[in-house]
Design a protein around this motif. Structure first.
Motif, PDB file in Angstrom:
ATOM      1  N   THR A 185      -5.542   1.293 -10.773  1.00  0.00           N
ATOM      2  CA  THR A 185      -6.678   2.055 -10.250  1.00  0.00           C
ATOM      3  C   THR A 185      -6.511   2.351  -8.770  1.00  0.00           C
ATOM      4  OG1 THR A 185      -8.136   1.010 -11.869  1.00  0.00           O
ATOM      5  CG2 THR A 185      -9.178   2.075  -9.985  1.00  0.00           C
ATOM      6  N   SER A 186      -6.105   1.339  -8.008  1.00  0.00           N
ATOM      7  CA  SER A 186      -5.976   1.540  -6.563  1.00  0.00           C
ATOM      8  C   SER A 186      -4.895   2.557  -6.238  1.00  0.00           C
ATOM      9  CB  SER A 186      -5.664   0.203  -5.881  1.00  0.00           C
ATOM     10  OG  SER A 186      -4.426  -0.321  -6.330  1.00  0.00           O
ATOM     11  N   TYR A 187      -3.775   2.510  -6.971  1.00  0.00           N
ATOM     12  CA  TYR A 187      -2.708   3.470  -6.700  1.00  0.00           C
ATOM     13  C   TYR A 187      -3.098   4.875  -7.161  1.00  0.00           C
ATOM     14  CZ  TYR A 187       0.298  -0.403  -5.417  1.00  0.00           C
ATOM     15  OH  TYR A 187       0.834  -1.497  -4.799  1.00  0.00           O
ATOM     16  N   TYR A 196      -6.202  -3.328 -11.867  1.00  0.00           N
ATOM     17  CA  TYR A 196      -6.644  -3.179 -10.472  1.00  0.00           C
ATOM     18  C   TYR A 196      -5.652  -2.343  -9.673  1.00  0.00           C
ATOM     19  CZ  TYR A 196      -7.554  -4.491  -5.617  1.00  0.00           C
ATOM     20  OH  TYR A 196      -7.782  -4.453  -4.265  1.00  0.00           O
ATOM     21  N   PHE A 197      -4.374  -2.692  -9.771  1.00  0.00           N
ATOM     22  CA  PHE A 197      -3.380  -1.958  -9.002  1.00  0.00           C
ATOM     23  C   PHE A 197      -3.190  -0.543  -9.533  1.00  0.00           C
ATOM     24  CE2 PHE A 197      -2.089  -6.213  -7.559  1.00  0.00           C
ATOM     25  CZ  PHE A 197      -1.925  -5.961  -6.210  1.00  0.00           C
ATOM     26  N   GLY A 213       0.798  -1.223   0.000  1.00  0.00           N
ATOM     27  CA  GLY A 213       0.000   0.000   0.000  1.00  0.00           C
ATOM     28  C   GLY A 213       0.828   1.268   0.000  1.00  0.00           C
TER      29      GLY A 213
END
Length: 288
Positions: A273-275, A270-271, A36
């Motif tokens: 977007t999350s970042y 996915y990563f 994270g």
């Protein structure tokens, strides 16, 4: 074997399951402790404890490493199947992940050497989750469906426990325990590299525990490559026999390749977007 011993084995799981759960729990805890913070570590300025990369370069690096990381377990499984065996592959993975994260701690903010650590980590990840999952299945016979299902329930429970506590401890290390603050209590330098040090130490400890307990708890399970089996000859000698793929095996491989392609695309997006959301939340916080 007595009836009592048979009953004990019927209703209890082998010790190897708990070793696999321990490895998976530790791995999830350690990896999620720093996953994270990766975008902040990459983009924050050097004086703030980061690498000073642009958001674009950091996003590309994350997408690339996640995409490659989703594909290399296929190669890792082939190497494990043919030459290493699961036990050796897991020791290799834990050790080199410890080395990889040590690079983050020792060489920050030297970007080229941190990149070396990233690629060592990608190499090590080719032998971890896939082999931990596989060794759980090898602990049970093909007919022992109920215990095998229960075992995977425990296994994925270990994943969730580790991934729950990882970000909490990682965040405390970077923003509280190892952060440098000014007289007003504002963070001047984040303790990102100390979070990576914690992960490195944890990987080495897990490797040591696995090295000590695997011979006792796993015994012959996953000790040798599954792709090679010995066959007794007439003169009591043994010969190595390479198993050939059946038509069913080939169809399953094709199905797995298709799944891997789409899984890689999914996790890369996915990563990303999350970042992106993490960066936006950081920008909103600083603008308030």
């Amino acid at each position: 074997m007595s009836v009592e011993i048979k009953k004990v084995e019927k209703f209890h799981h082998p010790k190897g399951l708990w070793l696999a759960c321990m490895g998976m729990c530790a791995s999830s805890y350690l990896k999620y402790a720093v996953s994270g913070i990766a975008i902040f570590f990459y983009t924050y300025q050097i004086k703030e404890g980061g690498l000073g990369l642009s958001e674009t370069d950091a996003g590309k690096l994350i997408s690339l490493t996640v995409s490659i990381g989703a594909l290399v377990p296929v190669l890792g499984s082939i190497i494990t199947e043919r030459w290493l065996g699961i036990q050796k592959a897991l020791l290799l993975s834990f050790f080199f992940q410890g080395v990889a994260y040590l690079f983050f701690y020792m060489f920050t903010p030297n970007v080229p050497l941190v990149l070396v650590g990233i690629f060592i980590n990608i190499f090590a990840s080719a032998f971890l989750n896939n082999n931990l999952s596989a060794i759980v299945g090898l602990l049970y016979s093909n007919k022992d469906h109920s215990r095998k299902d229960a075992a995977y329930g425990f296994f994925y429970m270990a994943v969730n426990i580790g991934s729950f506590f990882g970000p909490i401890i990682g965040g405390l290390i970077t923003d509280k325990w190892m952060a440098v603050k000014n007289s007003a209590g504002e963070i001047v330098t984040y303790g990102y590299k100390y979070a990576y040090l914690m992960v490195s130490i944890g990987m080495f400890i897990t490797c040591f525990i696995f090295y000590i307990l695997a011979p006792k708890w796993l015994k012959e399970v996953g000790k040798y490559p599954e792709g090679k089996k010995t066959k007794k000859m007439n003169d009591n000698a043994t010969a190595v026999v390479k198993e050939k793929l059946t038509d069913t095996d080939k169809r399953r491989i094709v199905a797995m390749i298709i799944i891997f392609v789409f899984a890689t695309m999914y996790w890369a997006a996915y990563f990303q977007t999350s970042y992106r959301l993490l960066i936006q939340s950081m920008q909103w916080q600083t603008s308030m």
